[in-house]
Design an enzyme around this catalytic site. Structure first.
Site, PDB file in Angstrom:
ATOM      1  N   GLU A  14      -5.131 -17.415 -22.710  1.00 55.91           N
ATOM      2  CA  GLU A  14      -3.922 -17.676 -21.926  1.00 55.91           C
ATOM      3  C   GLU A  14      -3.590 -19.172 -21.858  1.00 55.91           C
ATOM      4  OE1 GLU A  14      -4.490 -15.836 -18.060  1.00 55.91           O
ATOM      5  OE2 GLU A  14      -6.567 -16.453 -17.960  1.00 55.91           O
ATOM      6  N   CYS A  55      -3.236  -7.993 -21.883  1.00 50.32           N
ATOM      7  CA  CYS A  55      -3.264  -7.423 -20.538  1.00 50.32           C
ATOM      8  C   CYS A  55      -2.207  -8.052 -19.638  1.00 50.32           C
ATOM      9  CB  CYS A  55      -4.658  -7.536 -19.921  1.00 50.32           C
ATOM     10  SG  CYS A  55      -5.176  -9.237 -19.704  1.00 50.32           S
ATOM     11  N   ASP A 103       0.218 -15.908 -18.184  1.00 47.57           N
ATOM     12  CA  ASP A 103      -0.090 -17.338 -18.143  1.00 47.57           C
ATOM     13  C   ASP A 103       0.207 -18.008 -19.475  1.00 47.57           C
ATOM     14  OD1 ASP A 103      -0.909 -18.150 -15.563  1.00 47.57           O
ATOM     15  OD2 ASP A 103      -2.694 -16.911 -15.770  1.00 47.57           O
ATOM     16  N   HIS A 127       0.824  -1.215   0.000  1.00 50.16           N
ATOM     17  CA  HIS A 127       0.000   0.000   0.000  1.00 50.16           C
ATOM     18  C   HIS A 127       0.853   1.259   0.000  1.00 50.16           C
ATOM     19  CE1 HIS A 127      -3.629  -2.168   0.343  1.00 50.16           C
ATOM     20  NE2 HIS A 127      -3.409  -2.614   1.556  1.00 50.16           N
TER      21      HIS A 127
HETATM   22  C1  PEP Z   1      -2.090 -12.992 -17.444  1.00 50.38           C
HETATM   23  O1  PEP Z   1      -2.103 -14.199 -17.180  1.00 50.38           O
HETATM   24  O2  PEP Z   1      -1.339 -12.479 -18.311  1.00 50.38           O
HETATM   25  C2  PEP Z   1      -2.964 -12.052 -16.718  1.00 50.38           C
HETATM   26  C3  PEP Z   1      -3.089 -10.803 -17.090  1.00 50.38           C
HETATM   27  O3  PEP Z   1      -3.642 -12.522 -15.660  1.00 50.38           O
HETATM   28  P1  PEP Z   1      -3.002 -12.839 -14.215  1.00 50.38           P
HETATM   29  O4  PEP Z   1      -1.608 -12.282 -14.208  1.00 50.38           O
HETATM   30  O5  PEP Z   1      -3.913 -12.192 -13.238  1.00 50.38           O
HETATM   31  O6  PEP Z   1      -3.055 -14.335 -14.173  1.00 50.38           O
HETATM   32 MG    MG Z   2      -3.727 -15.119 -16.096  1.00 44.48          MG
END
Ligand code: PEP
Ligand code: MG
Length: 605
Positions: free
Chosen positions: A441, A512, A465, A199
């Protein structure tokens, strides 16, 4: 501790750069390492009084946190939720009831009983692998330390009396401490403990205060009033610097300020290549409190809201209303920009104590994410109801994690349709057209991306992932971390296939995963034709700036080349040459930023 002897009397300590910027000033050391707790056996007659003493201390901490919330500066008002969650923790069964019981049954003083409760909670958290979730033990510790301070009447530190601006050096700073930092008086802070996601680090970035955390023992090495340089870019603290070092850092400070002003100034411009290719740049968030930083850094929405934190930050599972209120606030604060809410991605390396999962030998391949939600329809239904309801208050998109094939997405959509019907029948409002997306993923999802694209409105590539599953690298195992290779041609070809499948079916493709926020990968991602990149908010201005300097055409050419490469090394060489020829100013070491292709990150020097 990483102590390096520089020359003469000065020395430097290495930690984690939690909030960028350079601060130079006098050290102001605050707080004590830990309150010492001693065991005291109680006579039976003293037990009720001791229980009351504990209750009174908890009440006092609650009132103190309440008063802080009321006094919070406007700019960080959104962070009040952290303090509210601390107020809730005060009465958590594992802390409150457990401590009262221990006082009674073990007949020990409140401090000792509280320490016992903390150890019990810690043992629970120790079973968690996910670093983000594991860190939330910090919150429990903050709360316990406050109660202990109250019980032992050890005064907390106060920065009220500061006469001149200083660099705060502390063992750790709780959210309550950080919220009280006055930007006029605190040039920066350095702590023994903490990480980029604690935080204090998130708050420092919101407040724009340079910070270095995780220094391990900075409090042992710095003397009150000594001059220190705090480099929040490189994650370094230089103690007692000589004149030459001071001059060098003053220059770096000026250089960084100019650079930052320019980056921030332009961060609200659209991310459009020189030849007119528009890319949406959005933020990944875990907390509602991150929204001000998201907006001030020029994000065009939230591309990934990881909802797991909501399930961890409170006692029991959150009910529909709690989820709805949070989703609604995010949608409202971001409007007209969209927020993509990912349904619970729990299991695997992410763990929630209130959802009991069997122990698995291979949790990353186990009952997680969409698989768990389809097995626990009530959990899924509650979350979907909250998401749909929030869609009446802004632009909301829903994202299903870890889809491996068509039947999973069809099942998930069936549940969404059922929830929609329920809400309709009840007359509960929801947005007319919620867009549905899936995380790509799992490698099989790429192989059947064409048929998946016909089922949804967008793809979001979870490269964290995807790389883990395609290269067979456990993403949290440090022994194989060197093999985790986003520039592997196999990974790039998979991204290419997913984007092609999306575009052939006229849907959007986003990334993402962490890869999207790495400035040096941007030319390849632009060349691959991604429509959206979603990343940590702090990375947005720089990524936008790079997109605005390149043409889509030259990036596509580079990408054609790298897709033909046969090793990550070849890809890196091609990319390095491109960066050198086209973006050398962007990676100018004088700015404190240079590409480090070995580590795969842009490293501050
Ligand atoms: C990913 O797997 O790239 C992702 C964005 O999800 P997380 O990192 O939350 O598994
Ligand atoms: Mg993921």
């Amino acid at each position: 501790m990483k102590l390096q002897d520089d020359r003469k009397g000065q020395f430097s300590l290495g930690g984690v750069g939690a909030s960028p910027g350079i601060a130079i000033g006098r050290a102001f050391i605050v707080g004590q390492k830990r309150v010492k707790v001693k065991k005291r056996d109680l006579a039976p007659g003293d037990v009720p009084g001791e229980r009351e003493r504990f209750k009174a201390a908890v009440e006092a901490v609650g009132s103190y946190l309440d008063s802080l919330i009321r006094k919070m500066p406007e700019q960080i008002r959104d962070h009040a939720a952290i303090l509210r969650s601390h107020i809730q923790l005060l009465k958590d069964r594992l802390l409150y009831d457990n401590t009262l019981n221990r006082i009674e049954t073990e007949r020990v003083n409140a401090e000792w009983a509280l320490k016992g409760s903390l150890e019990e909670v810690k043992a629970l958290f120790d079973q968690v692998d996910d670093p983000y979730l594991r860190e939330r033990i910090e919150d429990v510790e903050y709360v316990i330390k406050r109660i202990l301070a109250e019980l032992t009447e050890s005064k907390g530190f106060s920065l009220d009396s500061l006469k001149e601006p200083v660099i705060v050096i502390a063992h750790e700073l709780s959210p309550a401490d950080t919220i009280q930092l006055d930007q006029e008086k605190v040039l920066g802070f350095a702590t023994d403990v903490g990480s980029r996601t604690s935080h204090a680090a998130i708050l420092a970035r919101s407040l724009g205060i340079p910070a270095v955390v995780g220094l391990e023992d900075v409090t042992d090495h710095v003397v009150q009033g000594e001059t220190v340089i705090l480099d929040g870019i490189a994650g370094r603290v230089i103690v007692d610097p000589d004149q030459e070092t001071l001059d060098k850092y003053r220059e770096k400070q000026q250089c960084y300020l100019r650079y930052r002003l320019d980056v921030i100034h332009k961060s609200h411009l659209p991310a459009e290549t020189v030849d007119g290719q528009r890319i949406m740049v959005k933020a990944n968030i875990e907390l509602l409190e991150e929204i001000p930083l998201v907006l001030s850094n020029g994000a065009e929405g939230v591309g990934l809201f990881r909802t797991e934190y909501l399930y961890l930050s409170q006692k029991g599972l959150p009910d529909e209303e709690t989820l709805f209120q949070t989703y609604r606030q995010i949608a409202e604060k971001l409007a007209p920009h969209p927020v993509t809410i990912r349904t619970l991605d729990i299991g695997g390396d992410k763990f929630v104590s209130d959802i009991s999962l069997d122990e698995e030998i291979n949790p990353a391949l186990g009952l997680r994410a969409i698989r768990l939600l389809l097995r626990e329809p009530e959990l899924f239904r509650t979350q979907l109801r909250a998401i749909l309801r929030a869609s009446a208050y802004g632009s909301v998109r829903v994202l299903f994690p870890l889809i491996s094939g068509r039947s999973e997405i069809r099942e998930a959509k069936k549940m969404l349709a059922r929830v929609r019907q329920e809400l309709e029948a009840e007359g509960t409002p929801f947005g007319p057209e919620i867009k549905v997306g899936i995380m790509i993923e799992v490698p099989t999802a790429i192989m059947v991306a064409d048929s998946l694209a016909k089922e949804v409105d967008f793809f979001s590539l979870g490269t964290n992932d995807l790389i883990q599953y395609s290269l067979a690298i456990d993403r949290i195992n440090e022994h194989v971390a060197h093999l985790y290779e986003p520039l592997h041609p196999g990974v790039l070809r998979m991204i290419h296939m997913a984007v092609e499948a999306a575009h052939n079916n006229r849907i959007e493709a986003a990334i993402c995963g962490e890869m999207a926020g790495e400035p040096m990968y941007i030319p390849i991602l632009v060349g691959l034709g991604l429509d959206e990149l979603s990343m940590n908010a702090i990375d947005i201005p720089r990524v936008k700036r790079i997109i605005r300097q390149v043409t889509h055409e030259e990036c596509a050419e580079l990408t054609q080349q790298v897709l033909k490469a046969s090793s990550s090394r070849e890809v890196r060489e091609m990319l390095m040459q491109f960066l050198h020829e086209r973006l050398s100013g962007e990676f100018d070491p004088a700015l404190g930023l240079k590409p480090d292709l070995d580590g795969g990150h842009i490293c501050p020097v």
